[in-house]
Design a protein around this motif. Sequence first.
Motif, mmCIF file in Angstrom:
data_model
loop_
_atom_site.group_PDB
_atom_site.id
_atom_site.type_symbol
_atom_site.label_atom_id
_atom_site.label_comp_id
_atom_site.label_asym_id
_atom_site.label_seq_id
_atom_site.Cartn_x
_atom_site.Cartn_y
_atom_site.Cartn_z
ATOM 1 N N GLU A 146 0.830 -1.203 0.000
ATOM 2 C CA GLU A 146 0.000 0.000 0.000
ATOM 3 C C GLU A 146 0.868 1.258 0.000
ATOM 4 O O GLU A 146 0.566 2.242 -0.683
ATOM 5 N N VAL A 147 1.959 1.221 0.763
ATOM 6 C CA VAL A 147 2.885 2.351 0.784
ATOM 7 C C VAL A 147 3.562 2.499 -0.574
ATOM 8 O O VAL A 147 3.759 3.618 -1.077
ATOM 9 N N VAL A 148 3.913 1.384 -1.192
ATOM 10 C CA VAL A 148 4.510 1.426 -2.534
ATOM 11 C C VAL A 148 3.504 1.991 -3.536
ATOM 12 O O VAL A 148 3.879 2.705 -4.473
ATOM 13 N N ALA A 149 2.220 1.696 -3.350
ATOM 14 C CA ALA A 149 1.182 2.247 -4.230
ATOM 15 C C ALA A 149 1.138 3.760 -4.145
ATOM 16 O O ALA A 149 0.996 4.462 -5.163
ATOM 17 N N SER A 150 1.260 4.305 -2.938
ATOM 18 C CA SER A 150 1.282 5.762 -2.803
ATOM 19 C C SER A 150 2.528 6.349 -3.454
ATOM 20 O O SER A 150 2.488 7.459 -3.992
ATOM 21 N N GLY A 151 3.641 5.589 -3.425
ATOM 22 C CA GLY A 151 4.839 6.038 -4.134
ATOM 23 C C GLY A 151 4.636 6.072 -5.633
ATOM 24 O O GLY A 151 5.170 6.944 -6.327
ATOM 25 N N ALA A 152 3.847 5.115 -6.163
ATOM 26 C CA ALA A 152 3.534 5.119 -7.593
ATOM 27 C C ALA A 152 2.766 6.374 -7.974
ATOM 28 O O ALA A 152 2.990 6.963 -9.040
ATOM 29 N N ALA A 153 1.845 6.793 -7.115
ATOM 30 C CA ALA A 153 1.068 7.998 -7.399
ATOM 31 C C ALA A 153 1.952 9.234 -7.414
ATOM 32 O O ALA A 153 1.736 10.153 -8.217
ATOM 33 N N ALA A 154 2.957 9.271 -6.542
ATOM 34 C CA ALA A 154 3.870 10.415 -6.520
ATOM 35 C C ALA A 154 4.796 10.417 -7.735
ATOM 36 O O ALA A 154 5.163 11.483 -8.255
ATOM 37 N N LEU A 155 5.161 9.236 -8.220
ATOM 38 C CA LEU A 155 6.109 9.126 -9.330
ATOM 39 C C LEU A 155 5.452 9.294 -10.691
ATOM 40 O O LEU A 155 6.059 9.848 -11.622
ATOM 41 N N ALA A 156 4.210 8.851 -10.843
ATOM 42 C CA ALA A 156 3.558 8.823 -12.153
ATOM 43 C C ALA A 156 3.548 10.165 -12.884
ATOM 44 O O ALA A 156 3.793 10.202 -14.100
ATOM 45 N N PRO A 157 3.269 11.306 -12.219
ATOM 46 C CA PRO A 157 3.250 12.578 -12.960
ATOM 47 C C PRO A 157 4.582 12.968 -13.580
ATOM 48 O O PRO A 157 4.623 13.836 -14.464
ATOM 49 N N HIS A 158 5.673 12.328 -13.158
ATOM 50 C CA HIS A 158 6.997 12.654 -13.688
ATOM 51 C C HIS A 158 7.372 11.777 -14.875
ATOM 52 O O HIS A 158 8.454 11.969 -15.456
ATOM 53 N N LEU A 159 6.504 10.813 -15.238
ATOM 54 C CA LEU A 159 6.841 9.834 -16.264
ATOM 55 C C LEU A 159 6.024 10.054 -17.531
ATOM 56 O O LEU A 159 5.007 10.760 -17.523
ATOM 57 N N ALA A 160 6.476 9.418 -18.604
ATOM 58 C CA ALA A 160 5.706 9.419 -19.845
ATOM 59 C C ALA A 160 4.387 8.684 -19.627
ATOM 60 O O ALA A 160 4.254 7.872 -18.705
ATOM 61 N N ALA A 161 3.417 8.959 -20.488
ATOM 62 C CA ALA A 161 2.052 8.464 -20.283
ATOM 63 C C ALA A 161 1.997 6.950 -20.122
ATOM 64 O O ALA A 161 1.341 6.434 -19.205
#
Length: 374
Positions: free
Chosen positions: A167-182
């Motif tokens: 679950e903590v890793v999932a929140s990290g995905a949300a923080a990282l996604a806006p910095h990545l390609a679509a």
Amino acid sequence: MLRPFTRLHEPLAFVRQFTPNWFAMTMGTGVLAQVVAKLPLSFPGQMLLAEGLWWLTVLLFGLFSVLFAARLLLFRDTLWPMLDHPVQSMFLGAIPMGLVQVINGLLLFTAPVHGASLVALAHGLWWLALVLALGAALGVPYLMFTRQKHVLETLTGVWLLPIVAPEVVASGAAALAPHLAAESAQLLLSLGYVLWGLSLSLAFALIALVLLRLALHKLPDMDFAASSWLPLGPLATGCLGLISLGQAAPHAWQGTALQGAAEMAQQLGLVGGLALWGAGLWWLVAASLFTQHYLRRELPFNLGWWGFTFPLGVFTLATFALQQMTGLAFFMWVGLLLAAKLVLVWLLVMRRTLHGLWHGELFRAPCLATQASI
């Protein structure tokens, strides 16, 4: 005055006695850095203080990783005692959760300055955190079912540590996604929702068992006082993760057939986040009352005290996220009170940790207690 480790009988004894409990320190310090950075009321030096706390988190995580790797390499005979131990094994989940705090800080403090190279580093570390989190969430329960000995009377919130890691890793995905390609962002967010569901569903089941255990056998022993706060962790992380994943989704799926669903996910993030925040509020009040009960007697210090910090910190971040989405001043003031409490608790636990470290009292692995003294 005793100097560090003078009570240990050989130079590498503290390596042999090193436990994954120490990674809870990186969780508490890392979440405090984010809380300071995201305070709705700014003050001079705010970001410098927040970044300093994050660099301390990086230093601690690096040091603990070296010590833990050294234990596994130099003292392989300690591996199975740790995995078989019904408490020590649970703290393996703290390793990926501590790593996520490093990743979030990379995105918050260094990526705006150094750009794509730091984003790439954070992306690579996120996949490492994913592997470690799934290993803890699947491996530790398997050991519980096949090797370890548990009874309802000794059940505590510590059981939540390995299954909350995804679950903590999932929140990290949300923080990282806006910095990545679509395309990469879509993959991370999809996995984030899977991890969120995997973790929170199991967390609800365990929280129900914790409630049953409390009703039948009352509060745990003094050594497990901080475990009363641990059920707040998955509820707070679930709230923050659902909000963060929903906020990142519209940008990731913009212009695709799933754009409508992504926009709905943002709205559901708010509704679901409010519901989970309410559930977390109950645990916050209950855990505070439990702590007051424990404080009527002198609490013995142990590394488990870091369990007071991370759940409170994530709940504070979730409160700030709700304030940003709703614009309600209520969440801002509640968040500020929680942040002040977090600072006081962190200072207390850090002081006691440094005192115990100085006297060499904290390098005692319970899983090795039955083995010959070293």
